[in-house]
Write a protein that holds these residues in place. Structure first.
Motif, PDB file in Angstrom:
ATOM      1  N   LEU A  71     -21.043 145.255  69.009  1.00 41.31           N
ATOM      2  CA  LEU A  71     -19.925 144.375  69.358  1.00 41.31           C
ATOM      3  C   LEU A  71     -20.313 143.317  70.387  1.00 41.31           C
ATOM      4  O   LEU A  71     -19.886 142.168  70.292  1.00 41.31           O
ATOM      5  CB  LEU A  71     -18.747 145.207  69.875  1.00 41.31           C
ATOM      6  N   VAL A  72     -21.108 143.701  71.362  1.00 45.03           N
ATOM      7  CA  VAL A  72     -21.564 142.728  72.363  1.00 45.03           C
ATOM      8  C   VAL A  72     -22.439 141.660  71.692  1.00 45.03           C
ATOM      9  O   VAL A  72     -22.307 140.469  71.975  1.00 45.03           O
ATOM     10  CB  VAL A  72     -22.325 143.429  73.515  1.00 45.03           C
ATOM     11  N   GLY A  73     -23.309 142.090  70.791  1.00 45.59           N
ATOM     12  CA  GLY A  73     -24.138 141.132  70.074  1.00 45.59           C
ATOM     13  C   GLY A  73     -23.315 140.140  69.281  1.00 45.59           C
ATOM     14  O   GLY A  73     -23.508 138.925  69.373  1.00 45.59           O
ATOM     15  N   VAL A  74     -22.362 140.643  68.505  1.00 45.80           N
ATOM     16  CA  VAL A  74     -21.498 139.768  67.704  1.00 45.80           C
ATOM     17  C   VAL A  74     -20.653 138.873  68.607  1.00 45.80           C
ATOM     18  O   VAL A  74     -20.517 137.673  68.358  1.00 45.80           O
ATOM     19  CB  VAL A  74     -20.593 140.590  66.760  1.00 45.80           C
ATOM     20  N   GLY A  75     -20.093 139.462  69.667  1.00 49.80           N
ATOM     21  CA  GLY A  75     -19.241 138.695  70.576  1.00 49.80           C
ATOM     22  C   GLY A  75     -19.974 137.551  71.251  1.00 49.80           C
ATOM     23  O   GLY A  75     -19.512 136.409  71.234  1.00 49.80           O
ATOM     24  N   TYR A  76     -21.133 137.845  71.822  1.00 50.50           N
ATOM     25  CA  TYR A  76     -21.890 136.781  72.489  1.00 50.50           C
ATOM     26  C   TYR A  76     -22.499 135.807  71.480  1.00 50.50           C
ATOM     27  O   TYR A  76     -22.585 134.606  71.745  1.00 50.50           O
ATOM     28  CB  TYR A  76     -22.984 137.356  73.395  1.00 50.50           C
ATOM     29  N   GLY A  77     -22.907 136.310  70.333  1.00 47.80           N
ATOM     30  CA  GLY A  77     -23.411 135.417  69.299  1.00 47.80           C
ATOM     31  C   GLY A  77     -22.349 134.431  68.855  1.00 47.80           C
ATOM     32  O   GLY A  77     -22.602 133.230  68.716  1.00 47.80           O
ATOM     33  N   GLY A  78     -21.135 134.943  68.645  1.00 46.72           N
ATOM     34  CA  GLY A  78     -20.039 134.058  68.267  1.00 46.72           C
ATOM     35  C   GLY A  78     -19.701 133.066  69.357  1.00 46.72           C
ATOM     36  O   GLY A  78     -19.453 131.888  69.099  1.00 46.72           O
ATOM     37  N   LEU A  79     -19.716 133.548  70.585  1.00 41.90           N
ATOM     38  CA  LEU A  79     -19.424 132.684  71.728  1.00 41.90           C
ATOM     39  C   LEU A  79     -20.404 131.518  71.787  1.00 41.90           C
ATOM     40  O   LEU A  79     -20.009 130.355  71.870  1.00 41.90           O
ATOM     41  CB  LEU A  79     -19.501 133.512  73.012  1.00 41.90           C
ATOM     42  N   TRP A  80     -21.692 131.828  71.711  1.00 40.68           N
ATOM     43  CA  TRP A  80     -22.706 130.777  71.802  1.00 40.68           C
ATOM     44  C   TRP A  80     -22.875 130.018  70.485  1.00 40.68           C
ATOM     45  O   TRP A  80     -23.467 128.955  70.457  1.00 40.68           O
ATOM     46  CB  TRP A  80     -24.035 131.360  72.274  1.00 40.68           C
ATOM     47  N   GLY A  81     -22.315 130.559  69.401  1.00 40.81           N
ATOM     48  CA  GLY A  81     -22.373 129.859  68.121  1.00 40.81           C
ATOM     49  C   GLY A  81     -21.401 128.695  68.040  1.00 40.81           C
ATOM     50  O   GLY A  81     -21.679 127.685  67.402  1.00 40.81           O
ATOM     51  N   VAL A  82     -20.240 128.827  68.665  1.00 42.82           N
ATOM     52  CA  VAL A  82     -19.239 127.755  68.594  1.00 42.82           C
ATOM     53  C   VAL A  82     -19.108 126.970  69.901  1.00 42.82           C
ATOM     54  O   VAL A  82     -18.525 125.893  69.906  1.00 42.82           O
ATOM     55  CB  VAL A  82     -17.847 128.297  68.180  1.00 42.82           C
ATOM     56  N   GLN A  83     -19.662 127.477  70.966  1.00 39.05           N
ATOM     57  CA  GLN A  83     -19.507 126.828  72.269  1.00 39.05           C
ATOM     58  C   GLN A  83     -20.031 125.396  72.312  1.00 39.05           C
ATOM     59  O   GLN A  83     -19.345 124.520  72.842  1.00 39.05           O
ATOM     60  CB  GLN A  83     -20.157 127.697  73.354  1.00 39.05           C
ATOM     61  N   PRO A  84     -21.201 125.078  71.747  1.00 37.35           N
ATOM     62  CA  PRO A  84     -21.657 123.682  71.803  1.00 37.35           C
ATOM     63  C   PRO A  84     -20.709 122.714  71.090  1.00 37.35           C
ATOM     64  O   PRO A  84     -20.451 121.611  71.584  1.00 37.35           O
ATOM     65  CB  PRO A  84     -23.014 123.715  71.101  1.00 37.35           C
ATOM     66  N   VAL A  85     -20.158 123.127  69.967  1.00 35.55           N
ATOM     67  CA  VAL A  85     -19.237 122.265  69.226  1.00 35.55           C
ATOM     68  C   VAL A  85     -17.919 122.125  69.971  1.00 35.55           C
ATOM     69  O   VAL A  85     -17.329 121.048  70.009  1.00 35.55           O
ATOM     70  CB  VAL A  85     -19.007 122.828  67.800  1.00 35.55           C
ATOM     71  N   ILE A  86     -17.462 123.202  70.587  1.00 34.88           N
ATOM     72  CA  ILE A  86     -16.218 123.153  71.349  1.00 34.88           C
ATOM     73  C   ILE A  86     -16.349 122.195  72.525  1.00 34.88           C
ATOM     74  O   ILE A  86     -15.433 121.420  72.807  1.00 34.88           O
ATOM     75  CB  ILE A  86     -15.796 124.563  71.816  1.00 34.88           C
ATOM     76  N   VAL A  87     -17.471 122.222  73.200  1.00 38.26           N
ATOM     77  CA  VAL A  87     -17.700 121.302  74.322  1.00 38.26           C
ATOM     78  C   VAL A  87     -17.578 119.864  73.831  1.00 38.26           C
ATOM     79  O   VAL A  87     -16.906 119.034  74.452  1.00 38.26           O
ATOM     80  CB  VAL A  87     -19.076 121.550  74.979  1.00 38.26           C
ATOM     81  N   SER A  88     -18.185 119.575  72.707  1.00 46.35           N
ATOM     82  CA  SER A  88     -18.131 118.225  72.149  1.00 46.35           C
ATOM     83  C   SER A  88     -16.716 117.849  71.716  1.00 46.35           C
ATOM     84  O   SER A  88     -16.262 116.733  71.950  1.00 46.35           O
ATOM     85  CB  SER A  88     -19.087 118.118  70.962  1.00 46.35           C
TER      86      SER A  88
END
Length: 135
Positions: A71-88
Motif C-alpha cells: 500500500l505504501v508503494g502504491v500510495g507514494y507511486g501514485g502521489l509522485w505519478g500525478v504530482q508533476p502534472v498537478i503542479v503544472s
C-alpha cells in the motif's frame, strides 16, 4: 545477524515494485479520465491509501507489515505519478522547474520532520524502554 538482512532487502524491493506500478497506474488512469475526473482526486486517493495504511499499521502492528509495503508503494507511486502534472495544472507552466522544485522541498522538509526527527526519536525511546540499544 544475516538472517534479517534478506527480509529487509525484500521489503524495500516490494515497496519499490509497487511504487513503480502505482506511478504507471495513476499516470495512465489520470490520462484515461482526463476532463471527467480531476487529477487532484488521484492525489486525494493516494493520501487516503497512505493514511489508511499507516493507521492500520499502527493498530495491527507486525501482521500488517507486508500489506503495508504494498500500500505504501502504491500510495507514494501514485502521489509522485500525478504530482508533476498537478503542479503544472494548478500553478501554470511558467517557471515550472522552480515550482516543481518547491514542491519537492516541501516533501523533503516533511520527510525530515516526520521521518527523521519524530520517528527516530520514537524508535530510540521504544528501544530504551525495552532495555535494548537503539544503535
Amino acid at each position: 545477524g544475516h538472517a534479517g538482512k534478506g527480509r529487509g532487502t525484500s521489503y524495500v524491493a516490494v515497496i519499490s515494485v509497487f511504487n513503480s506500478l502505482g506511478r504507471l497506474a495513476y499516470g495512465n488512469g489520470s490520462e484515461a479520465v482526463k476532463g471527467r475526473v480531476s487529477r487532484s482526486a488521484f492525489l486525494v486517493l493516494s493520501l487516503v491509501i497512505l493514511t489508511s495504511c499507516y493507521t492500520l499499521l499502527y493498530f495491527l502492528g507486525e501482521p500488517m507489515l507486508w500489506p503495508a509495503a504494498v500500500l505504501v508503494g502504491v500510495g507514494y507511486g501514485g502521489l509522485w505519478g500525478v504530482q508533476p502534472v498537478i503542479v503544472s495544472e494548478l500553478f501554470g507552466p511558467r517557471d515550472y522547474g522552480f515550482k516543481y522544485a518547491c514542491s519537492n522541498v516541501a516533501a523533503l522538509t516533511g520527510s525530515f520532520c516526520f521521518g527523521t526527527l519524530l520517528a527516530g526519536d520514537q524508535f530510540d525511546r521504544v528501544a530504551t524502554q525495552r532495555g535494548e540499544s537503539p544503535y
